[in-house]
Enzyme design. Structure first.
Site, mmCIF file in Angstrom:
data_model
loop_
_atom_site.group_PDB
_atom_site.id
_atom_site.type_symbol
_atom_site.label_atom_id
_atom_site.label_comp_id
_atom_site.label_asym_id
_atom_site.label_seq_id
_atom_site.Cartn_x
_atom_site.Cartn_y
_atom_site.Cartn_z
ATOM 1 N N PRO A 93 0.831 -1.216 0.000
ATOM 2 C CA PRO A 93 0.000 0.000 0.000
ATOM 3 C C PRO A 93 0.858 1.256 0.000
ATOM 4 O O PRO A 93 1.873 1.330 0.702
ATOM 5 C CB PRO A 93 -0.794 -0.130 1.307
ATOM 6 C CG PRO A 93 -0.904 -1.603 1.514
ATOM 7 C CD PRO A 93 0.403 -2.167 1.027
ATOM 8 N N CYS A 94 0.450 2.229 -0.806
ATOM 9 C CA CYS A 94 1.350 3.336 -1.123
ATOM 10 C C CYS A 94 0.862 4.698 -0.674
ATOM 11 O O CYS A 94 1.486 5.708 -0.974
ATOM 12 C CB CYS A 94 1.566 3.371 -2.636
ATOM 13 S SG CYS A 94 0.030 3.534 -3.580
ATOM 14 N N GLN A 95 -0.259 4.760 0.040
ATOM 15 C CA GLN A 95 -0.843 6.073 0.316
ATOM 16 C C GLN A 95 0.099 6.996 1.076
ATOM 17 O O GLN A 95 0.080 8.208 0.901
ATOM 18 C CB GLN A 95 -2.148 5.905 1.092
ATOM 19 C CG GLN A 95 -3.294 5.349 0.255
ATOM 20 C CD GLN A 95 -3.284 3.830 0.201
ATOM 21 O OE1 GLN A 95 -2.292 3.189 0.546
ATOM 22 N NE2 GLN A 95 -4.375 3.249 -0.248
ATOM 23 N N PHE A 97 3.194 7.329 0.672
ATOM 24 C CA PHE A 97 4.261 7.824 -0.194
ATOM 25 C C PHE A 97 3.728 8.643 -1.365
ATOM 26 O O PHE A 97 4.490 9.319 -2.050
ATOM 27 C CB PHE A 97 5.065 6.650 -0.768
ATOM 28 C CG PHE A 97 5.610 5.720 0.273
ATOM 29 C CD1 PHE A 97 6.676 6.094 1.079
ATOM 30 C CD2 PHE A 97 5.054 4.466 0.462
ATOM 31 C CE1 PHE A 97 7.177 5.235 2.039
ATOM 32 C CE2 PHE A 97 5.550 3.601 1.421
ATOM 33 C CZ PHE A 97 6.617 3.991 2.212
ATOM 34 N N ASN A 132 5.524 0.400 -6.822
ATOM 35 C CA ASN A 132 4.945 1.404 -5.934
ATOM 36 C C ASN A 132 4.788 2.715 -6.691
ATOM 37 O O ASN A 132 5.157 2.822 -7.866
ATOM 38 C CB ASN A 132 5.812 1.591 -4.682
ATOM 39 C CG ASN A 132 4.963 1.774 -3.437
ATOM 40 O OD1 ASN A 132 4.291 2.777 -3.281
ATOM 41 N ND2 ASN A 132 4.984 0.775 -2.548
#
Length: 420
Positions: A93-95, A97, A132
């Site tokens: 999960p990338c939120q 970044f 990502n």
């Protein structure tokens, strides 16, 4: 004949990266995805469809799994895969970044990359593939006092090097690989050092681009546009029928009929639909007359392909942070999980799930399951169709990466055959 190499997918979502790997000839072993709807879509299309090689282990229930609970409960079983898995792939999960978010270094979702590394330590596969957002390779704006701001990608690289891997990474633009949206992505490729494989993955990746696109009927000198992707899904000139593939009635969708001529991209997305049947997830949004009038004004008065400015949003009474009328003649901006972030380029409405899926390069045979949207208390725990699509790795990009990793696997196998 050489057996297909085996991968596991962590943070699998609805299966965009796995689909690309499977289409490139990889064999699936297992996938970890925490939400029931996304896993249902994954399982229906990739594990149980019969289209691909997929051997799900008997010790793991075929259902959604949280990565932390999975690593805690199945650690010993996972260790039994040491030597049997060639690749661990995943997009944590990338939120935390994402440049589109708050870029919070303390976002708890950031630690999911640590869980990826934990699985690597247990299984020790030959290769790693991590995807990502591009912000993964950018330092957070505020570093701790007295410390230099370091991108999280460098932290992950050091950790993987310590585990015995050669690590390289690069930001890749999805539009360069036939995907009709820009969608720049951080891609990390790693090879176990003891294998002594001498290769430069991103040099090889770039060298194979033209051939990859030509083999799929796409022009390597022209990026695919939004119109190339979805123009056959417009409402104009179509019969509207009741939408029946969701859990809420009262919505309409187009009755899909294949046009007399396709764009090259549409032809690629329609492959595998021998009976000419239309895709699922065509449900049209229901906008109030006031909203339709507002959207018509935006399409008439605002430049296509650019997010509305604060002044424009104020003028139209829009409180949303971002809304973009799509440009038909260029690749789309990066698809998000919020359907009302974008307007169709010629019709006063937001996109359907299938239109977003086309822009993400999901083939039409791929069916999205679960609710279309959710809100309220369900928002944090569910993964409706729009979210599944917006979170996914574009399958075409995944397939290109899958071919790159297959080349590495074959080179290694060839060298081992010669040594024997």
């Amino acid at each position: 004949m050489r057996n297909a190499p085996v991968f596991i997918d962590l943070f699998a979502g609805c299966g965009g990266l796995s689909l690309g790997l499977l289409q490139a000839g990889w064999k699936g072993a297992l996938a970890v995805e925490r939400t029931a709807d996304a896993f249902l879509t994954y399982s229906n299309n990739l594990i149980d469809s019969g289209r691909f090689q997929y051997d799900w282990p008997e010790w793991l229930p075929k259902q959604e799994h949280d990565i932390e609970a999975f690593l805690d409960e199945y650690k010993d079983h996972l260790a039994s895969l040491n030597g049997k898995v060639d690749l661990i792939a995943g997009g944590p999960p990338c939120q935390g970044f994402s440049p589109a978010g708050k870029r919070n270094p303390k976002d708890p979702r950031n630690r999911m990359a640590e869980r990826y590394i934990e699985a690597v330590k247990i299984v020790k596969p030959k290769f790693l593939l991590l995807e990502n957002v591009r912000g993964f390779d950018a330092p957070f704006q505020k570093a701790s006092k007295g410390k230099k701001a370091v991108p999280y990608s460098h932290v992950v690289k050091r950790r993987l090097q310590k585990e015995g891997y050669d690590v390289q990474f690069q930001v890749v633009v999805s539009a360069d690989w036939g995907v009709p949206q820009m969608r720049p992505r951080f891609i990390l490729v790693a090879t176990r050092k003891d294998l002594r494989l001498d290769w430069s993955p991103f040099n090889r990746f770039g060298e194979g681009r033209r051939e990859f696109l030509q083999e799929r009927g796409l022009d390597p000198d022209c990026r695919q546009t939004t119109k190339d992707a979805i123009d056959d899904l417009r409402v104009e000139g179509k019969l509207l029928v009741e939408s029946t593939d969701g859990d809420v009635r009262g919505f309409k969708q187009i009755e899909y009929k294949e046009p007399l001529s396709f764009s090259a991209f549409q032809r690629l997305m329609r492959a595998g639909n021998a009976d000419g049947r239309g895709p699922n997830s065509l449900r049209l949004p229901k906008h109030r007359p006031l909203i339709i009038e507002r959207f018509e004004r935006i399409l008439k008065e605002c430049p296509k392909g650019k997010s509305l400015t604060q002044e424009q949003r104020d003028r139209y009474g829009i409180k949303k942070h971002s809304i973009t009328p799509l440009c038909p003649d260029r690749p789309s901006a990066t698809m998000t999980t919020l359907p009302d972030d974008f307007l169709h380029y010629s019709e006063a409405r937001i996109l359907t799930v299938r239109e977003m899926a086309r822009i993400q390069s999901f083939p039409d045979w791929f069916e999205f399951l679960g609710r279309y949207t959710t809100g309220g208390s369900l928002r944090k725990t569910s993964c409706p169709r729009y979210t599944q699509v917006g979170n996914a790795v574009p399958p075409l990009l995944g397939e290109a990466l899958g071919e790159l990793m297959m080349e590495a696997f074959n080179r290694l196998a060839d060298s081992e055959d010669k040594a024997a």
